[in-house]
Design a protein around this motif. Structure first.
Motif, mmCIF file in Angstrom:
data_model
loop_
_atom_site.group_PDB
_atom_site.id
_atom_site.type_symbol
_atom_site.label_atom_id
_atom_site.label_comp_id
_atom_site.label_asym_id
_atom_site.label_seq_id
_atom_site.Cartn_x
_atom_site.Cartn_y
_atom_site.Cartn_z
ATOM 1 N N MET A 223 0.946 -1.349 0.155
ATOM 2 C CA MET A 223 -0.059 -0.030 0.136
ATOM 3 C C MET A 223 0.857 1.021 0.059
ATOM 4 N N VAL A 224 0.252 2.196 -0.466
ATOM 5 C CA VAL A 224 1.072 3.573 -0.436
ATOM 6 C C VAL A 224 0.073 4.619 0.192
ATOM 7 N N ASP A 225 -1.013 5.034 -0.222
ATOM 8 C CA ASP A 225 -1.864 5.980 0.298
ATOM 9 C C ASP A 225 -2.871 5.603 1.086
ATOM 10 N N GLY A 226 -3.428 4.607 1.036
ATOM 11 C CA GLY A 226 -4.346 3.895 2.104
ATOM 12 C C GLY A 226 -5.611 4.197 1.660
ATOM 13 N N GLY A 228 -7.387 4.564 -1.686
ATOM 14 C CA GLY A 228 -8.064 4.197 -3.057
ATOM 15 C C GLY A 228 -7.662 5.041 -3.996
ATOM 16 N N MET A 229 -6.681 5.878 -3.973
ATOM 17 C CA MET A 229 -6.200 6.910 -5.065
ATOM 18 C C MET A 229 -4.998 6.280 -5.673
ATOM 19 N N CYS A 230 -4.227 5.547 -5.256
ATOM 20 C CA CYS A 230 -2.879 5.412 -5.783
ATOM 21 C C CYS A 230 -2.924 3.877 -6.746
ATOM 22 N N GLY A 231 -3.791 3.140 -6.623
ATOM 23 C CA GLY A 231 -3.815 1.820 -7.161
ATOM 24 C C GLY A 231 -2.860 0.789 -6.710
ATOM 25 N N ALA A 232 -1.870 1.253 -5.777
ATOM 26 C CA ALA A 232 -0.748 0.250 -5.252
ATOM 27 C C ALA A 232 -1.606 -1.108 -5.058
ATOM 28 N N CYS A 233 -2.453 -0.895 -4.172
ATOM 29 C CA CYS A 233 -3.302 -2.353 -3.440
ATOM 30 C C CYS A 233 -4.137 -2.854 -4.277
ATOM 31 N N PHE A 243 -9.699 -2.430 -4.689
ATOM 32 C CA PHE A 243 -8.283 -1.908 -3.734
ATOM 33 C C PHE A 243 -8.618 -2.494 -2.400
ATOM 34 N N CYS A 245 -7.292 -1.244 0.190
ATOM 35 C CA CYS A 245 -7.111 -0.566 1.263
ATOM 36 C C CYS A 245 -8.680 -0.065 1.595
HETATM 37 FE FE1 FES Z 1 -3.510 3.259 -2.713
HETATM 38 FE FE2 FES Z 1 -5.017 1.369 -1.865
HETATM 39 S S1 FES Z 1 -2.796 1.844 -1.182
HETATM 40 S S2 FES Z 1 -5.230 2.446 -3.744
#
Ligand code: FES
Ligand code: NAD
Length: 287
Positions: A223-226, A228-233, A243, A245
């Motif tokens: 995860m990055v932002d937690g 729902g914005m960055c898409g990492a998760c 997502f 998070c």
């Molecule tokens: Fe960025 Fe879930 S941590 S969308």
């Protein structure tokens, strides 16, 4: 800043910390997580909440020192403070919102693997406090890596221990115990909740699918932002991109694309190994 009130090692490389975070402790429910940054330059590490106490204003986090940032978190001592602890994040476990009369008629089986045993504890404790006794399987590599056994015994219906090398309890994998309980002993469960390494959750899911046993897993995606914005998760669940998070972290195991989730989880392994090779400077607590 979030002060560390208590700290100890539960097993080799597995550290438990009680952290003063009154607002999180007041709001937290089973299944939720926090994102921790050790210092202002720290990587954001998602950690499932292992316990919370609104009277003491504390939350409990269990961290395994698997990489650069988790080593750094575990290097903090009592009286020191983590820079950020954001949460509680994610949805609580679905049972928290269900009518108690329905829950009391239901049989739950929890499967806890390794460090994933800590986040199983608040689920079983919550159910116990609401009059529901759930069975729990804890699996670990060997007896010295078993954690939370006494705490779990105090709140579980029945507790089953499995170790890969047979040094405690049943000798074998958690999935062997699931088979023993369901196929051999003929026990019936309405839902299985599995938390542990991704590979374990995949094989628990494959096992329970054969019994048509509803199964939920808690995914520990990067995860990055937690928010729902960055898409990492992102994970694929039932063919949809979700997502972890904000849509999870708990999902229907039988719909999760575990192979993709495992590939994504290991995306930065090379960078992690490089960072792991760097020695930590004790005097400034950085790497
Ligand atoms: Fe960025 Fe879930 S941590 S969308
Ligand atoms: P581990 O490798 O010791 O495995 C724990 C147990 O899982 C084993 O004893 C075995 O019974 C079972 N298992 C493992 N592989 C299996 C397989 N192929 N089939 C059936 N059962 C299997 O666990 P560990 O070293 O403590 O795991 C660390 C991992 O857990 C880390 O990757 C961490 O990110 C993850 N973790 C996940 C969560 C979560 O929320 N899902 C929480 C904490 C830790």
């Amino acid at each position: 800043m979030f002060e560390i009130r208590e700290k100890e090692y539960l097993a080799d490389g597995i550290c438990i910390m009680e952290i003063y975070a009154p607002r999180i402790a007041h709001a937290a429910l089973p299944g939720q997580f926090v994102i921790v940054r050790a210092d202002e330059r720290g990587e954001r590490i998602p950690l499932t909440i292992a316990d919370y106490d609104s009277n003491r204003g504390t939350i409990t986090l269990v961290t395994q020192t698997i990489g650069y940032s988790t080593r750094k978190i575990c290097s903090f001592e009592v009286g020191e403070a983590l820079r950020d602890v954001a949460g509680p994040l994610g949805h609580p476990s679905a049972f928290v919102g269900e009518p108690l009369e329905e829950l009391r008629g239901r049989r739950y089986l929890f499967v806890a693997g390794g460090v994933g045993t800590a986040p199983v504890y608040p689920h079983v404790k919550w159910l116990h406090e609401h009059g529901i006794e759930a069975d729990v399987i804890i699996g670990a590599k060997n007896s010295s890596m078993l954690i939370y056994t006494d705490e779990m015994r105090a709140v579980a219906g029945e507790l089953f221990i499995a170790t890969d090398d047979g040094s405690a309890g049943f000798g074998g994998l958690v999935t062997d115990v699931v088979k023993e309980l369901v196929e051999v002993q003929g026990r019936r469960y309405d839902e299985c909740i599995a938390i542990g390494p991704m590979i374990m959750m995949k094989f628990v899911s494959l096992t329970t699918a054969k019994y048509d046993l509803k199964t939920t897993v808690s995914l520990n995606a990067l995860m990055v932002d937690g928010t729902g914005m960055c898409g990492a998760c992102r994970v694929s669940v039932g063919g949809k991109t979700l997502f972890t998070c904000v849509d999870g972290p708990e999902f229907d195991a039988h719909k999760v694309d575990f192979d993709e989730a495992m590939r994504r989880q290991s995306m930065f392994r090379e960078q992690e190994q490089l960072a792991n090779g760097r020695p930590m400077h004790k005097e400034c607590n950085c790497f």
